[in-house]
Scaffold this motif. Structure first.
Motif: not given
Length: 414
Positions: A70, A101, A104-107, A111, A122, A124-126
């Motif tokens: 991060k 892709d 950002y964390p996406s449903e 990634w 992934a 561990d940050y956005d």
């Protein structure tokens, strides 16, 4: 308040460090005087002019750090934002979904591989949230940039993460949702399921992030080959459809664009939809099936058109001034603003597609400055964007791009 004050301090320091000494004025005397234009007066006030820079996925990449931390990404984001803000620009166009892709964390989307080197792996940050926080601290407007249809620039499906929607379509035998071409894999603009996926992905961004615009670029239909979507077109005809293949493709794109616009406005009416098509209007219409003239004259498709006018004044087929005027004549509704994408990346390079104007970007170093000055006289002009960040703010710019930048900088104070 602390964050804003800190950013201001950073900008003051950066301004002292990053400003490169002006070239000898005599060396460029002849180049810094832009030609006379229709009115000679700007049609937009400085405080309302969009002054943007594109930041693409390669410039955001953390592959070299295997995704990094991060803190490392925050340092990168702060450097980018500080460079842009200290230069007198006010908008950043940040790439968030380049290949089906996400940065950002996406449903819905995996990634991006441009973080870790592996799609679906992934961090561990956005990254997007960090980027937005840095931009807002420096009062920059943020446009989140998506390539709506592009999946892969090859046919190597093994590069797709298991949770990539295109991979899921293939595994489920739903190839009708995709266009499989010689150049790669794309979501099928004719597929209602593919359209819904893209729009749902935009809803996710608009709901979860404090952005000013969704920005969509010039990737529409990837080919004119009638074979790639023959099954979809046959199904359309069987259901009673009467449009020709070309008109049907154009309608597919326009239906998607209007649906995307409506979805954004239903969530946050203040968030704009910016579309940045290629600069060649005929090519958009006949090869990419993007009816930009319709989007320019009818409400309900976009808020801003930002054509990529990546041409010099001496371009043999598409000279800059004539092309800019042609775009200006298209916009006939007050609901649509017009900005121009400018090719800073061409500075100092031969333009292989410019015909007799091939050497213009090599022989002149005031092209972007003259383009901005000219565009400011065109109604309904509202701003410009420079492609791309690294072509301007690289620490080792060649002399020609550096001169181009020095010639542009005075216009950023007006």
């Amino acid at each position: 308040m602390k964050r804003i004050l800190l950013c201001a301090l950073v900008l003051l320091v950066a301004a002292g460090v990053l400003v490169v000494k002006l070239q000898n004025r005599g060396d460029r005397e002849a180049e810094t005087n832009p030609p006379q234009t229709e009115t000679g007066q700007s049609v937009v006030s400085p405080e309302n002019e969009i002054r943007a820079v594109w930041v693409n996925y390669n410039e955001l990449s953390m592959k070299a750090q295997n995704g990094g931390t991060k803190a490392q990404f925050t340092e990168k984001a702060k450097k980018i934002i500080t460079d842009i803000a200290s230069a007198g620009l006010n908008t950043v166009i940040v790439h968030v979904r380049p290949f089906c892709d996400a940065f950002y964390p996406s449903e819905l989307f995996p990634w991006t591989s441009y973080l870790t080197g592996t799609q679906g792996k992934a961090v561990d940050y956005d990254p997007l949230q960090i980027f937005i926080d840095c931009a807002k601290a420096c009062n920059l407007s943020v446009q989140t940039w998506i390539n709506p249809y592009r999946v892969l620039l090859s046919r190597d499906e093994s590069k797709l993460a298991e949770n990539n929607p295109a991979r899921k379509f293939l595994d489920a035998g739903k190839s009708e949702n995709l266009l499989l071409t010689d150049t790669g894999i794309y979501l099928n603009p004719a597929s209602s399921e593919a359209q819904a996926l893209i729009i749902d992905g935009v809803r996710e961004i608009v709901k979860n992030y404090d952005i000013d615009a969704i920005h969509m670029d010039d990737y529409f239909y990837p080919t004119t080959d009638p074979a790639v979507d023959s099954a979809s077109y046959a199904a359309y005809q069987k259901a009673g459809g009467k449009l020709s293949l070309s008109d049907w493709r154009r309608e597919n794109v326009s239906v998607f664009v209007s649906g995307l616009y409506a979805a954004i406005k239903a969530i946050k009416p203040e968030v704009q939809l910016v579309i940045s098509p290629g600069g060649n209007i005929d090519h958009n219409y006949n090869n990419l099936y993007a009816d930009v003239a319709r989007w320019a004259r009818e409400p309900g498709f976009c808020d801003v058109l930002m054509p990529q006018l990546y041409y010099g004044f001496l371009n043999e087929k598409l000279p800059f001034e004539d092309t800019a005027r042609e775009w200006a004549s298209l916009v006939t509704t007050q609901n649509v603003e017009l900005c121009f994408g400018l090719a800073f990346y061409k500075s100092g390079k031969a333009d292989q597609y410019a015909g007799s104007g091939k050497q213009e970007w090599v022989e002149h170093s005031d092209i972007i400055a003259r383009q901005v000055a000219f565009c400011r006289t065109l109604s309904p002009y509202n701003g410009f964007a420079l492609y791309t960040y690294s072509s301007i703010f690289s620490g080792n710019l060649a002399s020609q791009p550096q001169k181009e930048w020095e010639n542009l900088k005075p216009l950023l104070t007006k």
